[in-house]
Design a protein around this motif. Structure first.
Motif, PDB file in Angstrom:
ATOM      1  N   LEU A  23      10.565  -1.526 -39.991  1.00  0.00           N
ATOM      2  CA  LEU A  23      11.565  -1.181 -38.970  1.00  0.00           C
ATOM      3  C   LEU A  23      11.009  -0.298 -37.849  1.00  0.00           C
ATOM      4  N   LEU A  26       9.685  -2.011 -34.805  1.00  0.00           N
ATOM      5  CA  LEU A  26      10.592  -2.595 -33.826  1.00  0.00           C
ATOM      6  C   LEU A  26      10.715  -1.709 -32.591  1.00  0.00           C
ATOM      7  N   LEU A  27      10.365  -0.437 -32.764  1.00  0.00           N
ATOM      8  CA  LEU A  27      10.498   0.529 -31.672  1.00  0.00           C
ATOM      9  C   LEU A  27       9.167   0.823 -30.997  1.00  0.00           C
ATOM     10  N   ASP A  29       4.566   0.267 -31.413  1.00  0.00           N
ATOM     11  CA  ASP A  29       3.388  -0.182 -32.151  1.00  0.00           C
ATOM     12  C   ASP A  29       2.260   0.842 -32.059  1.00  0.00           C
ATOM     13  N   VAL A 187       1.348  -6.289 -36.537  1.00  0.00           N
ATOM     14  CA  VAL A 187       1.779  -6.103 -35.151  1.00  0.00           C
ATOM     15  C   VAL A 187       0.577  -5.930 -34.242  1.00  0.00           C
ATOM     16  N   SER A 192       4.787 -10.821 -33.522  1.00  0.00           N
ATOM     17  CA  SER A 192       5.946 -10.166 -32.932  1.00  0.00           C
ATOM     18  C   SER A 192       6.639  -9.291 -33.966  1.00  0.00           C
ATOM     19  N   ALA A 193       7.334  -8.255 -33.497  1.00  0.00           N
ATOM     20  CA  ALA A 193       7.998  -7.322 -34.402  1.00  0.00           C
ATOM     21  C   ALA A 193       9.049  -8.006 -35.279  1.00  0.00           C
ATOM     22  N   PRO A 194       9.907  -8.887 -34.730  1.00  0.00           N
ATOM     23  CA  PRO A 194      10.884  -9.572 -35.595  1.00  0.00           C
ATOM     24  C   PRO A 194      10.218 -10.413 -36.685  1.00  0.00           C
ATOM     25  N   THR A 196       7.249  -9.924 -37.916  1.00  0.00           N
ATOM     26  CA  THR A 196       6.637  -8.987 -38.856  1.00  0.00           C
ATOM     27  C   THR A 196       7.676  -8.476 -39.845  1.00  0.00           C
ATOM     28  N   LEU A 197       8.869  -8.160 -39.354  1.00  0.00           N
ATOM     29  CA  LEU A 197       9.957  -7.707 -40.222  1.00  0.00           C
ATOM     30  C   LEU A 197      10.296  -8.779 -41.251  1.00  0.00           C
TER      31      LEU A 197
END
Length: 278
Positions: A23, A26-27, A29, A187, A192-194, A196-197
């Motif tokens: 998480l 997402l904000l 890297d 990342v 991409s962050a999504p 990766t999540l």
């Protein structure tokens, strides 16, 4: 719901907490080595604490030291053997490292370099090896998470529900920094962050319940197997810590941070076991 279904559900929840660790990505890297190494140390401390308090000690209460020691040696040996045989790829803070006998040569027959990529190196993509690379990463994830799933299933199969809840909670807590440690290099490699999540959540949410079901079924069917099985899971978890987590958390100048985090993680597991396994 059947007892096996409950174990699978609990293990799935515990495994999916790896996604929580992603998480923060997402904000931002921009993650420092100090934070990364500290997260690895924290995860290692919780895993060792879980192995000792939730597996080895209960195993000694329900069986002989010889049974537990045999399980520990078998579990550690099994992890090292699988690590050497199964092709897998470690995503490190900087660069990648391929391991496993079958993975040590690329399609051209040349040995891949294990040297870390610098921050300024371009991301290597478009080489047609995406599927192979994904499979290798999956191999590393499976090797890492199977002992945790086994531990959850074996703990519940002992008949001590509180013990099962304690180790599942410990695994869930440990999976957060573990997921963070996996998400950071992903990342940095351009994922991409999504995505990766999603991948981080799946990395724990798939192999752990499968391993938990296997561990639960074996101990539930074979009477008196818990001491050996508990030792096996503990030995495999300890081997993961010393083979993967501790080496990855050192060598960047923040060994003290990683060590302090390890002690904190071990203490957290002691508290969790004391509060829940009563």
């Amino acid at each position: 719901m059947s007892p096996l279904g409950e174990v699978v559900l609990v293990a799935t929840i515990a495994g999916c907490t790896t996604g929580i660790g992603a998480l923060p990505l997402l904000l931002t890297d921009r993650i420092s080595h100090r934070v990364y190494d500290g997260s690895l140390g924290l995860a290692a401390g919780i895993m060792v604490g879980a192995a000792v308090f939730a597996l080895i000690l209960p195993g000694l209460e329900l069986g002989s030291p010889l049974e537990v020691v045999a399980g520990i040696l078998a579990g550690g040996g099994f992890l090292l053997a699988v690590n050497a045989i199964v092709p897998h790829l470690h995503l490190l803070f900087r660069g990648e490292q391929v391991e496993g006998t079958s993975a040590m040569r690329d399609p051209a027959g040349e040995l891949p370099s294990n040297e870390a990529q610098s921050d300024d190196d371009p991301v290597r993509d478009g080489d047609g090896d995406d599927l192979r690379r994904a499979a290798l990463v999956g191999g590393a994830v499976t090797i890492h998470n199977v002992p945790e799933g086994l531990a959850v299933g074996i703990a519940f199969a002992s008949g001590e529900t509180a013990l099962g809840v304690a180790i599942a909670t410990a695994i869930a807590v440990q999976n957060v920094p573990d997921g963070f440690a996996m998400a950071v290099p992903a990342v940095r490699a351009g994922v991409s962050a999504p995505r990766t999540l999603l991948y981080t959540t799946i990395s724990g949410g798939v192999p752990e319940p499968i391993a938990a079901a296997i561990g639960f079924s074996l101990v539930a069917v074979v009477s008196g197997l818990f001491p050996v099985a508990a030792g096996f899971a503990a030995g495999a978890m300890i081997a993961v810590v010393f083979r993967e987590l501790i080496p990855s958390s050192h060598g960047h100048g923040y060994a003290d941070t990683a060590t302090a985090a390890f002690v904190i993680g071990f203490s957290v597991m002691l508290v969790v076991d004391t509060v829940l396994a009563v």
